[in-house]
Design a protein around this motif. Structure first.
Motif, mmCIF file in Angstrom:
data_model
loop_
_atom_site.group_PDB
_atom_site.id
_atom_site.type_symbol
_atom_site.label_atom_id
_atom_site.label_comp_id
_atom_site.label_asym_id
_atom_site.label_seq_id
_atom_site.Cartn_x
_atom_site.Cartn_y
_atom_site.Cartn_z
ATOM 1 N N SER A 105 0.800 -1.227 0.000
ATOM 2 C CA SER A 105 0.000 0.000 0.000
ATOM 3 C C SER A 105 0.832 1.276 0.000
ATOM 4 C CB SER A 105 -0.947 0.010 1.208
ATOM 5 O OG SER A 105 -0.225 -0.142 2.407
ATOM 6 N N ASN A 229 -3.897 -5.373 -4.185
ATOM 7 C CA ASN A 229 -4.852 -4.258 -4.107
ATOM 8 C C ASN A 229 -5.535 -3.960 -5.438
ATOM 9 O OD1 ASN A 229 -4.243 -3.935 -1.371
ATOM 10 N ND2 ASN A 229 -2.542 -2.554 -1.824
ATOM 11 N N THR A 249 -4.454 2.077 0.187
ATOM 12 C CA THR A 249 -4.437 0.979 -0.780
ATOM 13 C C THR A 249 -5.259 1.269 -2.022
ATOM 14 O OG1 THR A 249 -6.383 -0.174 0.105
ATOM 15 C CG2 THR A 249 -4.257 -0.631 1.158
#
Length: 307
Positions: A105, A229, A249
């Motif tokens: 992220s 993600n 994310t």
């Protein structure tokens, strides 16, 4: 090994470059007799005269042996100066290598700007970054020495870790762009718990998310789980479900999804950088951590600005 003292080589070069023993002594901060003694000691070690000493104010001249030695003496002294500079730079943290553990992220919104600033300040430091499969591998890497420092969710378990908090990452709901919830711009966790959900596979983040959803009194149903993600976001964009994710994310520029605030209380995911408390790490590690705080503060400020 040649028994030639480095100070004697430096003294010889000073005499050659300045032309006289008195000028060399002034340049080196020695007495003239000390310089004469160092050169004489070197000549005895070499076994031959190195200089022709005309006496008085006239400049000294090199003998044939002296000319041969001076070529190598310059190279030796130059390499020693280079070694001294390299060691001083390492001690000061201006050169070397940092190995970094990263979360997926942070790769889009934090890491590029952070690395740009770090390299601008410390161009002599090389960096390598690795993204392990799970969060626990990040801490294992710090403990084992695989990483000099790492991003990690907080709090970290007990261990030999020094921690610096860098960001509170709020949770958001990711919805298909055409979903009815989009009109409200926010949604409660109780409502989300009753929707088909796309979830993460990371056990730490998974457990945190599920525990909050269960507090609404509804057992959440997950139709798909992934640690990638973009894959989670693509499933949401395709209308296959919703996702509760840390804002970091999410690609908020994706026109196929909507990012909704959570109207009920849900603590943010706390992120930090972690390093081994007992390792003698260079100052560059602490500078990296400080820059991470700086970049994340700017990101948090941007999140607080009205759209």
């Amino acid at each position: 090994m040649p028994r030639w003292d480095t100070r004697a080589l430096v003294a010889l070069l000073a005499v050659v470059d300045t032309g006289t023993f008195s000028a060399a002594a002034l340049a080196l901060g020695y007495t003239q007799s000390a310089v004469s003694q160092q050169v004489a000691t070197l000549e005895r070690a070499v076994g031959a005269p190195l200089l022709v000493r005309p006496g008085g104010p006239r400049r000294v001249r090199l003998t044939a042996v002296g000319e041969a030695l001076v070529v190598h003496a310059r190279a030796v002294v130059a390499r020693l100066h280079a070694a001294q500079a390299d060691v001083a730079a390492l001690v000061a943290g201006e050169r070397g290598h940092l190995s970094l553990g990263v979360l997926q992220s942070v790769g889009t919104k934090v890491l590029p700007e952070l690395l740009r600033r770090f390299r601008a300040e410390l161009p002599g430091i090389t960096l390598s970054a690795e993204e392990p499969a799970t969060h626990l591998e990040l801490l294992d890497g710090v403990e084992s020495g695989r990483f000099d420092l790492s991003f990690s969710p907080l709090p970290v378990p007990d261990g030999p870790f020094a921690v610096r908090h860098v960001l509170d990452d709020p949770f958001v709901v990711l919805a298909p762009a055409a979903a009815p919830e989009v009109a409200a711009e926010s949604v409660s966790l109780r409502h989300v718990a009753g929707l088909p959900l796309i979830g993460v596979r990371d056990e730490v983040l998974w457990a945190e998310t599920v525990s909050h959803l269960r507090r609404t009194g509804t057992e959440p149903e997950f139709v798909f789980r992934s640690n990638d993600n973009p894959t989670i976001q693509a499933f949401v964009a395709a209308g296959l479900g919703y996702a509760v994710l840390p804002r970091l994310t999410v690609d908020e520029d994706d026109p196929e999804v909507a990012v909704l605030r959570i109207s009920s209380a849900m603590p943010p995911r706390r992120l930090g950088v972690v390093w081994h408390v007992d390792r003698q790490l260079p100052p560059s590690v602490h500078r990296f951590a400080a820059l991470a705080v700086e970049v994340c503060a700017e990101l948090r400020a941007a999140w607080s600005e009205p759209a």
